[in-house]
Design a protein around this motif. Structure first.
Motif, PDB file in Angstrom:
ATOM      1  N   PHE A 138       5.542 -15.574 -23.219  1.00 19.74           N
ATOM      2  CA  PHE A 138       4.282 -14.869 -23.049  1.00 19.74           C
ATOM      3  C   PHE A 138       3.854 -14.885 -21.573  1.00 19.74           C
ATOM      4  N   GLN A 139       3.953 -16.045 -20.922  1.00 17.77           N
ATOM      5  CA  GLN A 139       3.589 -16.151 -19.510  1.00 17.77           C
ATOM      6  C   GLN A 139       4.510 -15.302 -18.640  1.00 17.77           C
ATOM      7  N   LEU A 140       5.782 -15.300 -18.942  1.00 17.91           N
ATOM      8  CA  LEU A 140       6.740 -14.490 -18.186  1.00 17.91           C
ATOM      9  C   LEU A 140       6.422 -13.003 -18.341  1.00 17.91           C
ATOM     10  N   ARG A 141       6.088 -12.573 -19.535  1.00 15.87           N
ATOM     11  CA  ARG A 141       5.741 -11.172 -19.782  1.00 15.87           C
ATOM     12  C   ARG A 141       4.483 -10.783 -19.001  1.00 15.87           C
ATOM     13  N   GLN A 142       3.490 -11.660 -18.936  1.00 21.23           N
ATOM     14  CA  GLN A 142       2.280 -11.386 -18.165  1.00 21.23           C
ATOM     15  C   GLN A 142       2.604 -11.231 -16.680  1.00 21.23           C
ATOM     16  N   ARG A 143       3.451 -12.094 -16.154  1.00 22.29           N
ATOM     17  CA  ARG A 143       3.825 -12.001 -14.740  1.00 22.29           C
ATOM     18  C   ARG A 143       4.563 -10.700 -14.449  1.00 22.29           C
ATOM     19  N   LEU A 144       5.435 -10.289 -15.342  1.00 21.08           N
ATOM     20  CA  LEU A 144       6.158  -9.032 -15.149  1.00 21.08           C
ATOM     21  C   LEU A 144       5.207  -7.846 -15.182  1.00 21.08           C
ATOM     22  N   ASN A 145       4.246  -7.852 -16.084  1.00 19.32           N
ATOM     23  CA  ASN A 145       3.250  -6.773 -16.139  1.00 19.32           C
ATOM     24  C   ASN A 145       2.440  -6.714 -14.866  1.00 19.32           C
ATOM     25  N   GLU A 146       2.041  -7.862 -14.337  1.00 17.74           N
ATOM     26  CA  GLU A 146       1.277  -7.899 -13.094  1.00 17.74           C
ATOM     27  C   GLU A 146       2.110  -7.406 -11.917  1.00 17.74           C
ATOM     28  N   ALA A 147       3.375  -7.743 -11.901  1.00 18.47           N
ATOM     29  CA  ALA A 147       4.254  -7.324 -10.802  1.00 18.47           C
ATOM     30  C   ALA A 147       4.488  -5.821 -10.821  1.00 18.47           C
ATOM     31  N   ASN A 148       4.431  -5.198 -11.983  1.00 19.05           N
ATOM     32  CA  ASN A 148       4.676  -3.766 -12.088  1.00 19.05           C
ATOM     33  C   ASN A 148       3.430  -2.928 -11.859  1.00 19.05           C
ATOM     34  N   ARG A 149       2.268  -3.562 -11.769  1.00 19.21           N
ATOM     35  CA  ARG A 149       1.031  -2.854 -11.509  1.00 19.21           C
ATOM     36  C   ARG A 149       0.990  -2.390 -10.064  1.00 19.21           C
ATOM     37  N   PRO A 150       0.425  -1.196  -9.782  1.00 13.19           N
ATOM     38  CA  PRO A 150       0.287  -0.752  -8.397  1.00 13.19           C
ATOM     39  C   PRO A 150      -0.567  -1.734  -7.604  1.00 13.19           C
ATOM     40  N   ALA A 151      -0.351  -1.788  -6.324  1.00 10.98           N
ATOM     41  CA  ALA A 151      -1.051  -2.734  -5.465  1.00 10.98           C
ATOM     42  C   ALA A 151      -2.510  -2.344  -5.235  1.00 10.98           C
ATOM     43  N   GLY A 152      -2.937  -1.187  -5.679  1.00 11.72           N
ATOM     44  CA  GLY A 152      -4.309  -0.765  -5.477  1.00 11.72           C
ATOM     45  C   GLY A 152      -4.502   0.061  -4.221  1.00 11.72           C
ATOM     46  N   PHE A 153      -3.432   0.396  -3.559  1.00 12.38           N
ATOM     47  CA  PHE A 153      -3.513   1.189  -2.349  1.00 12.38           C
ATOM     48  C   PHE A 153      -3.638   2.668  -2.714  1.00 12.38           C
ATOM     49  N   GLY A 154      -4.303   3.415  -1.845  1.00 11.95           N
ATOM     50  CA  GLY A 154      -4.379   4.859  -1.993  1.00 11.95           C
ATOM     51  C   GLY A 154      -3.785   5.500  -0.755  1.00 11.95           C
ATOM     52  N   THR A 155      -3.446   6.760  -0.848  1.00  9.66           N
ATOM     53  CA  THR A 155      -2.907   7.474   0.309  1.00  9.66           C
ATOM     54  C   THR A 155      -3.516   8.858   0.421  1.00  9.66           C
ATOM     55  N   VAL A 156      -3.574   9.345   1.656  1.00  6.74           N
ATOM     56  CA  VAL A 156      -3.995  10.700   1.954  1.00  6.74           C
ATOM     57  C   VAL A 156      -2.935  11.277   2.881  1.00  6.74           C
ATOM     58  N   THR A 157      -2.403  12.435   2.543  1.00  6.51           N
ATOM     59  CA  THR A 157      -1.379  13.072   3.356  1.00  6.51           C
ATOM     60  C   THR A 157      -2.011  14.130   4.248  1.00  6.51           C
ATOM     61  N   LEU A 158      -1.610  14.136   5.511  1.00  7.81           N
ATOM     62  CA  LEU A 158      -2.106  15.110   6.480  1.00  7.81           C
ATOM     63  C   LEU A 158      -0.955  16.003   6.926  1.00  7.81           C
ATOM     64  N   SER A 159      -1.256  17.285   7.111  1.00  8.02           N
ATOM     65  CA  SER A 159      -0.244  18.223   7.583  1.00  8.02           C
ATOM     66  C   SER A 159      -0.890  19.207   8.546  1.00  8.02           C
ATOM     67  N   GLY A 160      -0.040  19.957   9.228  1.00  5.90           N
ATOM     68  CA  GLY A 160      -0.526  20.937  10.189  1.00  5.90           C
ATOM     69  C   GLY A 160      -1.082  22.167   9.511  1.00  5.90           C
ATOM     70  N   PRO A 161      -1.918  22.927  10.234  1.00  8.61           N
ATOM     71  CA  PRO A 161      -2.523  24.124   9.649  1.00  8.61           C
ATOM     72  C   PRO A 161      -1.515  25.245   9.371  1.00  8.61           C
ATOM     73  N   GLU A 162      -0.403  25.272  10.101  1.00  7.46           N
ATOM     74  CA  GLU A 162       0.616  26.294   9.865  1.00  7.46           C
ATOM     75  C   GLU A 162       1.651  25.774   8.874  1.00  7.46           C
ATOM     76  N   ALA A 163       2.196  26.668   8.089  1.00  2.00           N
ATOM     77  CA  ALA A 163       3.176  26.291   7.073  1.00  2.00           C
ATOM     78  C   ALA A 163       4.433  25.685   7.690  1.00  2.00           C
ATOM     79  N   ASP A 164       4.787  26.092   8.903  1.00  2.00           N
ATOM     80  CA  ASP A 164       6.013  25.597   9.523  1.00  2.00           C
ATOM     81  C   ASP A 164       5.768  24.407  10.462  1.00  2.00           C
ATOM     82  N   ALA A 165       4.594  23.787  10.383  1.00  9.13           N
ATOM     83  CA  ALA A 165       4.262  22.652  11.252  1.00  9.13           C
ATOM     84  C   ALA A 165       5.177  21.470  10.958  1.00  9.13           C
ATOM     85  N   VAL A 166       5.609  20.801  12.016  1.00  7.76           N
ATOM     86  CA  VAL A 166       6.520  19.669  11.894  1.00  7.76           C
ATOM     87  C   VAL A 166       5.757  18.348  11.802  1.00  7.76           C
TER      88      VAL A 166
END
Length: 127
Positions: free
Chosen positions: A8-36
């Motif tokens: 039971f304890q091992l299963r709880q640890r595995l569930n906690e390890a598979n949970r996302p770290a709580g981080f979020g992301t925002v992706t930024l790109s250029g205004p033109e479609a071909d922006a690098v």
């Protein structure tokens, strides 16, 4: 009984390890479609800190800099002024009084060195 508790304890640890770290992301790109150039903001689990990472931005003359703007309810807050290295790369630390996820938009503009009170130059990256 010992094996049951141990499993039971091992299963709880595995569930906690598979949970996302709580981080979020925002992706930024250029205004033109071909922006690098691209960018990403990685938001900490508490939401008040983050890291902006940009790549492939042009290097600028000493009189210009890039400036990150955080936009919420029509109000703009500077997230920082920065330059990039010869490869167009930079990472900067962000701090905010409000959760970063509460901002509606993130924009990087070209500004005079030292930054501006409000955007004066063209938009380079946005989400």
């Amino acid at each position: 009984l010992f094996l049951l508790i141990s499993n039971f304890q091992l299963r709880q640890r595995l569930n906690e390890a598979n949970r996302p770290a709580g981080f979020g992301t925002v992706t930024l790109s250029g205004p033109e479609a071909d922006a690098v150039a691209t960018g990403i903001i990685i938001i900490s689990a508490d939401g008040l800190h983050g890291t902006l990472v940009v790549q492939d931005l042009p290097t600028l003359p000493e009189t210009e800099a890039y400036q990150l703007w955080l936009i919420k309810d029509g109000q703009l807050t500077s997230g920082g002024v920065f330059s990039v290295d010869e490869d167009g790369y930079r990472a900067i630390w962000l701090n905010s009084d409000d959760p970063l996820a509460s901002y509606e938009d993130f924009v990087i503009t070209l500004e005079p060195v030292g930054g501006s009170e409000s955007p004066t130059g063209p938009t380079i990256l946005h989400n």
